[in-house]
Design a protein around this motif. Structure first.
Motif, short mmCIF file in Angstrom:
data_model
loop_
_atom_site.label_atom_id
_atom_site.label_comp_id
_atom_site.label_asym_id
_atom_site.label_seq_id
_atom_site.Cartn_x
_atom_site.Cartn_y
_atom_site.Cartn_z
N CYS A 372 0.82 -1.20 0.00
CA CYS A 372 0.00 0.00 0.00
C CYS A 372 0.86 1.25 0.00
CB CYS A 372 -0.92 0.01 1.22
SG CYS A 372 -0.04 0.03 2.79
N GLU A 374 2.13 2.79 2.58
CA GLU A 374 1.97 3.62 3.78
C GLU A 374 3.33 3.79 4.49
OE1 GLU A 374 -0.61 6.00 5.89
OE2 GLU A 374 -0.83 5.01 3.96
N CYS A 375 4.13 2.70 4.52
CA CYS A 375 5.42 2.75 5.20
C CYS A 375 6.36 3.74 4.53
CB CYS A 375 6.04 1.36 5.26
SG CYS A 375 6.02 0.48 3.68
N ARG A 377 5.49 6.37 2.97
CA ARG A 377 4.99 7.72 3.21
C ARG A 377 5.50 8.26 4.55
NH1 ARG A 377 0.62 10.43 4.07
NH2 ARG A 377 -0.25 8.83 5.39
N CYS A 414 7.44 2.79 10.17
CA CYS A 414 6.83 1.95 9.15
C CYS A 414 6.00 0.84 9.79
CB CYS A 414 7.90 1.37 8.23
SG CYS A 414 9.28 0.61 9.11
N VAL A 417 2.64 2.13 11.28
CA VAL A 417 1.50 2.41 10.40
C VAL A 417 1.08 1.22 9.55
CG1 VAL A 417 2.02 4.86 10.25
CG2 VAL A 417 2.98 3.30 8.55
N CYS A 418 1.88 0.13 9.56
CA CYS A 418 1.62 -0.97 8.64
C CYS A 418 0.25 -1.58 8.89
CB CYS A 418 2.70 -2.04 8.78
SG CYS A 418 2.43 -3.42 7.65
#
Lengths: 565, 190
Positions: A372, A374-375, A377, A414, A417-418
């Motif tokens: 995704c 997110e990490c 980001r 990371c 938020v994973c």
């Protein structure tokens, strides 16, 4: 003194949980029943113990001498008797034991002779050595020996000195409290660092969730009349990472595999400045530090704790609740569960968090990565954690390195938020230590190969040298013989080629040696038949006679004839 | 006529290209066999001879020539076999039992009170990791020992032991994250 602040990419805002432990001032922890002081407390060489079991030591006495330049001395935290020097469990995720000096306190707290140092009249080199001998190391968590960082670079002029009071990890408040209560001495310590490094500017960065600390530091700087700039930086984890804080305060981005000094920036923690000043102005080596006791406890607070205090004697001060099932050393992002409750407080221990399943619920099971992004980001180093994870998981370490694994500071953003709950940092740590181990192995194999090849070369050379020496000796002997023959008046000296000569001489030498050996053997052989009484001699003669009659030597195992006689 | 011109052009082309190839063959001649170097780089350089060859390089040469299999190196372990299989495009196979088993790294330690100073182990050590002289006590330089065990047999007084290297903070490694597998009924309950 408003100055433009910069931003780093990424970062997260976890629940800070700092207010719990800031309500009360720093208190001095009571003297424990024993102190277990690990010799290896900083990055670099392990200090050599300079005391023996049974020695009486004073508070602040040197017990471990720095081993090499990247190493810092270790001191007795109180006066007492050394009862043991040996391996004890230490707070390290490995759960391994290392050599520690155990001291039984006598309760008198008798100091060594403490003398303030007039560092301004001393050579910078001497001041650095003094700090090394005082055991001053970075108290922000990395425990790198400070004196080594206080050596200015020869080619890059020192632009900025950054003092790190950001303290971005949740729960931890030890730097906050030390800035509130001991700002004047911290500022003096920063002055010492400034004098050693000669930077153009000094910047003190404090996260803006600590207004009291910012106010205290600003007041102290003004009172001291120093041109230091106190900056409140936006609260964003991990703003307290050295590279992130440097980025925020100076706008400089440190490239991969380079150090901040290459860009003329050096960074120190506020508590390090305080200990350095105590060492210089009061002659006190680093024997204690501020530790936050918090988490699942009734009385969270900051304590000044002697290095070596067993944690199971310290934690009751905060009255941990009944459901406490472990202790985290460090913060919840980068800390680790201590391997045993009685491990000692070390210079790196900034915080102890009582762990409970309600406070830190177990992570849900790991699920597959869905990429995704997110990490990526939130990564403060602008890495691609999903790629690093991919290669680390597959044990493809070369590719992991290509994804800049070694720029990872293991801040844990990371993993935080994973959405798939992947323990990313664990994979990165695994891959990093695996790569280091392989590198070591490779170096070792290279060395072994080199030595093996050299041994083969040496053996060849020795063989050649020996042959040459033999040939030369033989030639000399042949020449001598020829000369003798000539002197005897034989007339025509033999004109044989030197090679044939050497061959003949060699053969002669071998024959002579054989002859000598035979003579020697003949001399030695009969020794046990000499000086024997006549009856024995007779017996032997009879045996020999019988043997000759039989016409053969007695076979092995047959009873010796003549035993009855 | 056209036919002749065509043949002549082709012949000329062949000549020129042939000359270029011939020159390149001389100019860019590859010294030795690079594959041997690559194989040798994978081998652990213990020089223990367990593979049946006198050292890692001879084994590498034998592999390159196809005279030896890739699974004869116990110190290199399973991973070494995999790397060799990768490099040579061969099928992976488990370590062959007749050449020994993969063991944790150990170093030779001489029991110094028993050593008679015969120098036999010094001569046997392939990497010069033993120091000593005739009738003087010998000792193993631990950091240089590859753990090949070649010194054990020659010792007439059997004073050499293989001691496994203990894990220290410097050699400790983070473990591969293990995913906990929970029984299915637990999960249903949750």
């Amino acid at each position: 003194m408003l100055q433009k602040l910069f931003k780093f990419k990424g970062g997260i805002k976890p629940a800070y949980n700092k207010q719990q432990s800031t309500g009360e001032p720093i208190a001095r922890a009571p003297l424990p029943s024993r102190l277990v002081i690990p010799l290896h407390q900083s990055i670099g060489g392990t200090p050599r113990p300079v005391v023996a079991v049974g020695d009486k030591v004073l508070k602040g006495q040197l017990i471990g001498e720095a081993d090499g330049w990247i190493s810092a001395a270790v001191h007795a935290s109180t006066s007492g008797t050394v009862t043991d020097i040996g391996p004890y469990l230490v707070p390290h995720p490995s759960g391994l034991s290392i050599d520690c000096v155990v001291i039984e306190p006598d309760g008198e707290e008798r100091w060594i002779e403490r003398q303030p140092l007039d560092y301004r009249t001393m050579a910078p080199e001497a001041v650095r050595t003094y700090l090394q001998q005082s055991g001053v190391v970075g108290l922000g968590g990395a425990v790198f020996p400070s004196h080594a960082k206080l050596t200015p670079s020869r080619d890059v002029p020192m632009e900025e000195l950054v003092i790190n009071g950001a303290e971005c990890e949740p729960w931890i408040t030890c730097d906050d409290l030390i800035m509130r209560e001991r700002a004047a001495e911290i500022v003096s310590g920063i002055g010492l660092f400034r004098d050693l490094l000669q930077p153009k500017r000094v910047l003190i960065g404090i996260e803006d969730n600590k207004p009291e600390a910012v106010a205290a530091m600003t007041a102290a700087v003004q009172a001291a009349g120093e041109p230091f700039e106190v900056q409140a930086v936006p609260t964003l984890y991990p703003a307290g990472g050295a590279k992130q804080l440097i980025r925020v305060l100076t706008g400089k981005e440190i490239p991969a595999a380079r150090r901040s000094t290459d860009l003329g920036v050096q960074c120190f923690n506020v508590a390090t400045a305080w200990t350095a000043w105590r060492a210089v102005a009061h002659g006190e080596p680093v024997i204690s530090r501020i530790v936050t006791l918090t988490g699942n406890v009734d009385k969270p607070r900051n304590w000044e704790v002697l290095i070596g205090t067993p944690m199971d004697e310290l934690l009751p001060l905060a009255s941990p609740r009944n459901d406490t099932d472990g202790v985290i050393m460090g913060g919840p992002m980068m800390g680790f569960l201590i391997p045993a409750p009685d491990v000692p407080v070390v210079k790196a221990t900034n915080c102890l968090i009582a762990h409970s399943p309600t406070l830190f619920p177990p992570k849900p099971p790991e699920m597959p990565c869905i990429r995704c992004g997110e990490c990526a980001r939130v990564c403060p180093h602008e890495l691609q954690p999903m790629d690093m994870y991919w290669w680390s998981r597959a044990r493809n370490f070369g590719k992991a390195q290509e994804a800049h694994l070694f720029d990872c500071i293991e801040c844990g953003c990371c993993a935080y938020v994973c959405p798939a709950h992947i323990p990313l940092v664990q994979y990165f740590r695994f891959a990093k230590s695996e790569i280091w181990a392989r590198e070591k192995e490779r170096k070792m194999a290279e060395g072994a190969k080199e030595r093996f090849e050299f041994k083969q070369f040496r053996e060849e050379r020795e063989k050649a040298e020996k042959a040459e020496k033999l040939a030369r000796a033989a030639a000399a002997q042949a020449a001598k013989k020829a000369a003798e023959a000539a002197a005897a008046g034989d007339g025509a000296p033999p004109e044989a080629s030197p090679a044939a000569d050497a061959e003949a001489a060699k053969k002669a030498a071998i024959a002579a040696a054989l002859e000598r050996a035979r003579a020697q053997r003949a001399q030695v052989q009969a020794r046990n038949t000499e000086n024997i009484p006549p009856d024995k001699a007779k017996e032997i003669a009879e045996i020999d006679a019988r043997r000759q009659q039989a016409g053969l030597e007695p076979a092995v195992g047959t009873p010796a004839p003549g035993k009855e006689a | 006529m056209d036919l002749l011109i065509a043949i002549a052009i082709m012949a000329l082309g062949a000549l020129v290209l042939g000359a270029a190839l011939g020159y390149a063959a001389v100019r860019f001649k590859v010294e030795g066999d690079p594959i041997v170097e690559k194989i040798d780089a994978i081998l652990p350089q213990t020089q223990c001879g367990q593979c049946g060859f006198p050292g890692c390089k001879p084994y590498a040469e034998a592999i390159a020539k196809g005279e030896a299999d890739i699974n004869q190196c116990p110190p290199g372990g399973d991973e070494g076999v995999r790397k060799l299989a990768d490099l040579l495009g061969k099928e992976y196979k488990p370590l062959s039992a007749e050449h020994g088993q993969e063991k944790p790294k150990a170093v030779a330690v001489i029991r110094e009170e028993l050593c008679i100073g015969c120098t036999l182990c010094i001569q046997a050590c392939p990497v010069d990791a033993i120091v000593g002289a005739a009738k003087q006590m010998h000792t193993v330089v631990e950091s240089l020992c590859t753990g090949c065990e070649l010194c054990i047999k020659p010792c007439p007084v059997e004073c050499i032991d293989m001691v496994p290297v203990p894990e220290t903070l410097e050699t400790w490694k983070w473990k591969y994250p293990v995913i906990e597998i929970k029984p299915a009924d637990n999960r249903k309950a949750a």
